[in-house]
Enzyme design. Structure first.
Site, PDB file in Angstrom:
ATOM      1  N   GLY A 144     -28.742 -91.521-103.110  1.00  0.00           N
ATOM      2  CA  GLY A 144     -28.670 -91.527-101.656  1.00  0.00           C
ATOM      3  C   GLY A 144     -28.264 -92.861-101.078  1.00  0.00           C
ATOM      4  O   GLY A 144     -27.522 -92.935-100.090  1.00  0.00           O
ATOM      5  N   THR A 145     -28.734 -93.947-101.682  1.00  0.00           N
ATOM      6  CA  THR A 145     -28.403 -95.274-101.160  1.00  0.00           C
ATOM      7  C   THR A 145     -26.903 -95.540-101.254  1.00  0.00           C
ATOM      8  O   THR A 145     -26.286 -96.008-100.296  1.00  0.00           O
ATOM      9  CB  THR A 145     -29.186 -96.360-101.920  1.00  0.00           C
ATOM     10  OG1 THR A 145     -30.577 -96.212-101.640  1.00  0.00           O
ATOM     11  CG2 THR A 145     -28.750 -97.756-101.494  1.00  0.00           C
ATOM     12  N   ASN A 182     -38.069 -89.513 -93.335  1.00  0.00           N
ATOM     13  CA  ASN A 182     -38.782 -89.542 -94.607  1.00  0.00           C
ATOM     14  C   ASN A 182     -40.276 -89.790 -94.468  1.00  0.00           C
ATOM     15  O   ASN A 182     -41.051 -89.437 -95.349  1.00  0.00           O
ATOM     16  CB  ASN A 182     -38.178 -90.610 -95.527  1.00  0.00           C
ATOM     17  CG  ASN A 182     -38.043 -91.957 -94.838  1.00  0.00           C
ATOM     18  OD1 ASN A 182     -37.375 -92.074 -93.819  1.00  0.00           O
ATOM     19  ND2 ASN A 182     -38.657 -92.985 -95.395  1.00  0.00           N
ATOM     20  N   GLN A 199     -33.882 -86.360 -97.409  1.00  0.00           N
ATOM     21  CA  GLN A 199     -35.192 -85.702 -97.362  1.00  0.00           C
ATOM     22  C   GLN A 199     -35.109 -84.213 -97.025  1.00  0.00           C
ATOM     23  O   GLN A 199     -36.046 -83.472 -97.297  1.00  0.00           O
ATOM     24  CB  GLN A 199     -36.099 -86.399 -96.338  1.00  0.00           C
ATOM     25  CG  GLN A 199     -36.662 -87.720 -96.809  1.00  0.00           C
ATOM     26  CD  GLN A 199     -37.582 -87.597 -98.009  1.00  0.00           C
ATOM     27  OE1 GLN A 199     -38.059 -86.516 -98.339  1.00  0.00           O
ATOM     28  NE2 GLN A 199     -37.821 -88.713 -98.680  1.00  0.00           N
ATOM     29  N   HIS A 233     -32.882 -87.201-106.743  1.00  0.00           N
ATOM     30  CA  HIS A 233     -34.296 -87.246-107.148  1.00  0.00           C
ATOM     31  C   HIS A 233     -35.244 -86.729-106.076  1.00  0.00           C
ATOM     32  O   HIS A 233     -36.440 -86.594-106.323  1.00  0.00           O
ATOM     33  CB  HIS A 233     -34.689 -88.656-107.590  1.00  0.00           C
ATOM     34  CG  HIS A 233     -34.891 -89.628-106.476  1.00  0.00           C
ATOM     35  ND1 HIS A 233     -36.128 -90.088-106.105  1.00  0.00           N
ATOM     36  CD2 HIS A 233     -34.006 -90.233-105.657  1.00  0.00           C
ATOM     37  CE1 HIS A 233     -36.006 -90.943-105.108  1.00  0.00           C
ATOM     38  NE2 HIS A 233     -34.728 -91.058-104.820  1.00  0.00           N
ATOM     39  N   THR A 288     -16.403 -93.709-114.854  1.00  0.00           N
ATOM     40  CA  THR A 288     -16.568 -92.463-115.600  1.00  0.00           C
ATOM     41  C   THR A 288     -17.782 -91.702-115.089  1.00  0.00           C
ATOM     42  O   THR A 288     -18.859 -92.262-114.914  1.00  0.00           O
ATOM     43  CB  THR A 288     -16.738 -92.763-117.106  1.00  0.00           C
ATOM     44  OG1 THR A 288     -15.592 -93.482-117.559  1.00  0.00           O
ATOM     45  CG2 THR A 288     -16.901 -91.489-117.899  1.00  0.00           C
ATOM     46  N   CYS A 322     -41.046 -97.062-100.804  1.00  0.00           N
ATOM     47  CA  CYS A 322     -40.335 -98.261-101.243  1.00  0.00           C
ATOM     48  C   CYS A 322     -40.895 -99.515-100.600  1.00  0.00           C
ATOM     49  O   CYS A 322     -40.397-100.610-100.824  1.00  0.00           O
ATOM     50  CB  CYS A 322     -38.840 -98.135-100.949  1.00  0.00           C
ATOM     51  SG  CYS A 322     -38.441 -97.518 -99.322  1.00  0.00           S
TER      52      CYS A 322
END
Length: 735
Positions: A71-72, A151, A179, A201, A237, A323
């Site tokens: 996401g970042t 979030n 989210q 994730h 890749t 975080c």
């Protein structure tokens, strides 16, 4: 039941079907998707199958899906990519005040690079104020970026309304859906977005993979350059293994979206009901209806959230965004929503998942209610039956700060003290003028009284060890001034409604034993009821008026000696988070409890110009006090500074206390770090507890003093720098 996980907004486990889909790409299919042989074809087909599943979840074309590392990266690519590719259209971007750092920090970066950012407020439910958003639009506005769902509190933004407004003014619109994906429907056509970010994730896929939806016709500037992977938009890749996992996760989410959403709501609402029935004055945050079905933000007044989270050792929740787990500041989201401070500081985020059962919810509710009541003296648990030494109380779970790291920020403390005028008294030989470790008062021609006070919260779990370390920390100030301690007084804050008095007894025993090691008695003291345990000492010592060692007399040519290794603040933070081995815990506890008595006794034999001990303000904070007071510049050799080895590794992993960040902010205007990386800067600023002595000594005596200290068992002692010239007291860091 061992533990219940209720932090699914932080991350989700990998779904069993996802793991099974990935397995062949661990064991059998390893080809490069760009290769034309059969090995490459196998993985190419897998990547494109995943792209089709992702496109189905978002209702877009496969050509509009770009796989990323998460996401970042998706947010960075969307916002920076659009801003730089379209800066000919304008330099103004609009966002909200409650965005995730992966958007907020990108906007801050663009502000430094010629772009103007408008941060739009939200209402008390966390919903963006549409009238202010429209008012912020100008002829130079090229992008609006507003998250789909928050979030922390779960509020869902009026994405369709924002997109219609953006189209009206011919502005591109990006939304962070990290989210919301997999919890509520996402249809990029109905939403009207041009760019949309998804994180794997959060969706029961692996960490390290995500995607960006890029509407056909939208032009982005690449920031990953190389070969023409991902439609020549993102070089590198493809991460076939994780892309396969993300594709399968998207497929599962789309197939079961309604079932999952109903389950999330059922478990979340049940928990909300149980908490509301048992705790009358709590507060729920976020929109009551337009909210993620799995997210519950709840505030408990007069409770510190980080302390509550620490005590919930059987329930995994978070205090604000995961975080920022080490922060005790009010969440920016809650601040933007104007949540009252006494509620905001007691806010935890609970997020349910696919595997959450009603039994899990009942267990979690009991745990939360019990711990909240224990922290609130109105409903405290029976301390004598629930907490005693036999249950191995972990003291770090009863505090939101850690040792000296919980001091006021240095800048604020200086500001407050700067408002006071002190009485000029010739008997006061050392006061506050040079930030010395203690004050000194002359009572006769050959005797002066030295007095100091130190007071802080637990940095280790053992009550006995905490008391011993706190005592060693307080005594250190006496030793740093070349004085001999005479006696001490206790100063205690204690949550007697939460912890057994046996715990207090152990704290005091540890302190008394350490005082006895110093050759003094503890003659009394003062105690108050507090919400968390605190302990310190007022220590009185004596010194000859002509032999006082202060901060302010370092001179050019002096060598700078440090007697203990740095890193106890970082290790203490890791200890609280359960990241420290027993061997390291024992080693660092021993170091912090070690008196600076030997070092001081050896030091006073030599020509010492100045001395301080290294505690809460870190090595650079205390060195700054010495260099400023002495008006003498200093060169510090990073390679010579002794560090606890594991602290270096932990710092690289981001396990750093808030006090250490404050210290860096405090000293940076007076320190030239050269090319030293930020992590190493933080190591030099780490907030210590009962650290070593920092000694400015005549160059001719330095080697002999070091050798004597090493022979006395101080294995970490080292010359770490040199005072160079009379000037402003600046610090220059050398490799």
């Amino acid at each position: 039941m061992n533990q219940v996980y209720l932090d699914y907004n932080a991350t989700t486990p990998i779904d069993a079907e996802v793991a099974e889909a990935m397995r062949p790409y661990f064991e059998e299919y390893f080809g490069n998707p760009s290769s034309v042989h059969s090995y490459g074809k196998q993985t190419k087909i897998a990547v494109e199958k995943a792209r089709k599943s992702a496109a189905a979840l978002l209702n877009c074309d496969t050509s509009e899906i770009i796989f990323t590392s998460g996401g970042t990266e998706s947010n960075n690519f969307a916002i920076k990519g659009y801003a730089f590719a379209n800066k000919h259209k304008g330099n103004h971007i609009i966002t909200s005040m409650i965005e995730h750092p992966a958007v907020f920090e990108v906007c801050k970066y663009l502000e430094k690079n010629g772009f103007k950012i408008s941060y739009i407020p939200v209402d008390e439910d966390g919903i963006i104020k549409m009238d202010l958003l429209e008012k912020a639009i100008s002829n130079n506005t090229l992008l609006i970026t507003v998250m789909h769902a928050n979030n922390e509190v779960g509020s869902i933004q009026p994405i369709k309304d924002i997109s219609e407004l953006a189209k009206q003014y011919n502005i591109a619109f990006h939304s962070d859906a990290a989210q919301s994906a997999g919890k509520i429907p996402i249809d990029v056509h109905k939403m009207g977005v041009d760019l949309l970010s998804v994180a794997g994730h959060k969706l029961y896929a692996p960490k390290g993979v995500g995607l960006l939806y890029v509407k056909s016709g939208i032009v982005l500037e690449k920031f990953m350059h190389g070969a023409d992977h991902e439609q020549n938009m993102r070089a590198g890749t493809e991460n076939v293994l994780e892309i396969v996992g993300l594709g399968k996760a998207c497929e599962i989410a789309l197939k079961n979206l309604e079932k999952y959403s109903q389950h999330y709501s059922k478990t979340r609402n049940y928990l909300k009901k149980l908490l509301k029935e048992s705790i009358s004055d709590l507060k729920f945050n976020g929109h009551p209806e337009n909210c993620l079905p799995n997210t519950l933000s709840v505030s408990f007044p007069n409770v510190e959230a980080n302390t509550l989270v620490s005590r919930l050792d059987k329930v995994a929740v978070s205090a604000g965004a995961a975080c920022h787990a080490e922060s005790v500041d009010v969440s920016a989201v809650l601040e933007a929503m104007n949540v009252p401070i006494h509620y905001a500081m007691g806010t935890i985020r609970i997020s349910t998942g696919r595997n959450t059962t009603l039994e899990d919810i009942e267990f979690a509710a009991r745990e939360i209610i019990t711990k909240v009541n224990a922290l609130n003296t109105k409903g405290a648990e029976d301390r004598n039956s629930n907490h005693n030494i036999g249950t191995l109380v972990k003291l770090t779970q009863y505090t939101h700060g850690l040792g000296c790291a919980c001091k006021l920020t240095p800048q604020n403390l200086e500001k407050v003290l700067g408002n006071f005028t002190f009485i000029d008294n010739p008997a006061v030989l050392v006061g506050t003028e040079n930030s010395d470790d203690a004050c000194v008062y002359k009572i006769s021609d050959d005797t002066a009284i030295v007095q100091t006070l130190d007071f802080f919260t637990p940095i280790v779990d053992s009550p006995y060890d905490f008391g011993a370390i706190a005592a060693a920390n307080a005594l250190s100030d006496i030793y740093a001034m070349g004085a001999k301690p005479l006696f001490a007084l206790n100063i205690v804050g204690f949550p007697e409604d939460t912890l057994s008095l046996d715990v207090l007894s152990e704290i005091l025993k540890g302190a008394n034993d350490k005082a006895a090691e110093a050759g003094i008695s503890v003659l009394g003291g003062h105690s108050v009821e507090d919400t968390e345990p605190k302990y310190g000492m007022v220590v009185t010592g004596k010194v000859h008026p002509n032999r006082i060692i202060t901060n302010c007399k370092a001179k050019p040519g002096d060598q700078l000696i440090l007697t203990k290794a740095i890193g106890t603040g970082i290790v203490s933070t890791a200890l609280k988070r359960g990241l420290v081995s027993d061997e390291l815990r024992i080693e660092v506890t021993k170091q912090m409890a070690e008196l600076n008595k030997k070092a001081a006794e050896i030091m006073i034999k030599y020509n010492v110009s100045a001395c301080t001990d290294v505690t809460g303000f870190g090595l650079l904070g205390h060195l700054r006090e010495m260099s400023k007071a002495s008006k003498c510049d200093v060169s510090l050799l990073f390679s010579k500074v002794p560090f606890i080895k594991e602290a270096v590794d932990l710092a690289a992993a981001g396990v750093i206390p808030g006090g250490t960040y404050n210290n860096l902010e405090y000293v940076k205007q007076d320190v030239d770090f050269g090319s030293l990386p930020r992590t190493k800067q933080l190591l030099l600023c780490d907030a210590q507890t009962s650290g070593g002595l920092l000694i400015s000594i005549d160059k001719s005596d330095a080697e002999e003093c070091i050798n004597e200290m090493k022979n006395a068992g101080m294995s970490s002692v080292a010359v770490v720098g040199e005072f160079t010239k009379k000037a402003h007291g600046s610090i220059f860091i050398k490799p």
